[in-house]
Design a protein around this motif. Structure first.
Motif, PDB file in Angstrom:
ATOM      1  N   ASP A  78      41.021  34.978  42.279  1.00 33.71           N
ATOM      2  CA  ASP A  78      41.269  33.556  42.078  1.00 33.71           C
ATOM      3  C   ASP A  78      40.255  32.799  42.929  1.00 33.71           C
ATOM      4  O   ASP A  78      40.490  32.530  44.103  1.00 33.71           O
ATOM      5  CB  ASP A  78      42.702  33.211  42.480  1.00 33.71           C
ATOM      6  CG  ASP A  78      43.084  31.800  42.099  1.00 33.71           C
ATOM      7  OD1 ASP A  78      42.439  31.226  41.204  1.00 33.71           O
ATOM      8  OD2 ASP A  78      44.043  31.266  42.705  1.00 33.71           O
TER       9      ASP A  78
ATOM     10  N   ASP B 136      40.257  39.743  38.550  1.00 33.36           N
ATOM     11  CA  ASP B 136      41.498  39.572  39.315  1.00 33.36           C
ATOM     12  C   ASP B 136      41.268  38.818  40.618  1.00 33.36           C
ATOM     13  O   ASP B 136      41.915  39.080  41.620  1.00 33.36           O
ATOM     14  CB  ASP B 136      42.161  40.924  39.608  1.00 33.36           C
ATOM     15  CG  ASP B 136      42.466  41.702  38.347  1.00 33.36           C
ATOM     16  OD1 ASP B 136      42.856  41.061  37.340  1.00 33.36           O
ATOM     17  OD2 ASP B 136      42.315  42.938  38.354  1.00 33.36           O
TER      18      ASP B 136
ATOM     19  N   GLU C   8      38.495  36.349  33.146  1.00 31.14           N
ATOM     20  CA  GLU C   8      39.743  35.599  32.977  1.00 31.14           C
ATOM     21  C   GLU C   8      40.306  35.905  31.598  1.00 31.14           C
ATOM     22  O   GLU C   8      39.603  35.742  30.594  1.00 31.14           O
ATOM     23  CB  GLU C   8      39.485  34.091  33.113  1.00 31.14           C
ATOM     24  CG  GLU C   8      38.981  33.706  34.489  1.00 31.14           C
ATOM     25  CD  GLU C   8      38.509  32.267  34.559  1.00 31.14           C
ATOM     26  OE1 GLU C   8      38.736  31.639  35.597  1.00 31.14           O
ATOM     27  OE2 GLU C   8      37.903  31.769  33.580  1.00 31.14           O
ATOM     28  N   ASP C   9      41.542  36.366  31.567  1.00 30.21           N
ATOM     29  CA  ASP C   9      42.200  36.716  30.307  1.00 30.21           C
ATOM     30  C   ASP C   9      41.374  37.710  29.496  1.00 30.21           C
ATOM     31  O   ASP C   9      41.259  37.610  28.276  1.00 30.21           O
ATOM     32  CB  ASP C   9      42.484  35.462  29.464  1.00 30.21           C
ATOM     33  CG  ASP C   9      43.396  34.481  30.176  1.00 30.21           C
ATOM     34  OD1 ASP C   9      44.305  34.943  30.906  1.00 30.21           O
ATOM     35  OD2 ASP C   9      43.209  33.270  30.007  1.00 30.21           O
TER      36      ASP C   9
END
Length: 131
Positions: A90, A88, A112-113
């Motif tokens: 960026d 989580d 990521e994902d």
């Protein structure tokens, strides 16, 4: 015979003292690492295999500040395998480069994902010069 027994006892005492010091040092560094991870709001788990090494799995949900990253650098000195995953978060290219540079002995990932993607140095594009 007595002389040999004294040497064996001396070697055993030296080994015991050395192992005790090593165990104290490893435990001290683990406490520092755990404290650094908690300050960032992360989680850590480990699979201990002292004195060989330990596998550390760290998950961070926030990007560490410069001060927090200074404390987290203890991860570079751990004996074993240190994995740090950023979930989580960026992360910009500059932040990834900064993290790779400072935590250079750790295996860094970005979640990521739901997948863990390595933050290893980008692969260089090879060009085929053959005709």
């Amino acid at each position: 015979m007595k002389r040999r027994s004294k040497y064996i006892l001396l070697i055993a005492a030296f080994a015991a003292i050395t192992l005790a010091i090593d165990y104290w040092n490893v435990t001290r560094k683990e406490k520092l690492l755990s404290s650094a991870v908690l300050q960032i709001g992360g989680r850590s788990h480990s699979i201990p295999m002292w004195p060989v090494g330990t596998e550390y799995r760290i998950t961070l949900t926030a990007i560490p500040t410069h001060e927090q990253l200074d404390q987290l650098k203890i991860a570079n000195t751990m004996r074993g395998w240190v994995t740090i995953a950023f979930a989580d978060c960026d992360l910009s290219a500059e932040e990834r480069d900064r993290l790779r540079g400072i935590l250079n002995c750790c295996h860094l990932y970005v979640v990521e994902d739901g997948k863990m993607n390595s933050m290893s140095n980008p692969t260089r594009i090879r060009t085929n010069h053959s005709k």
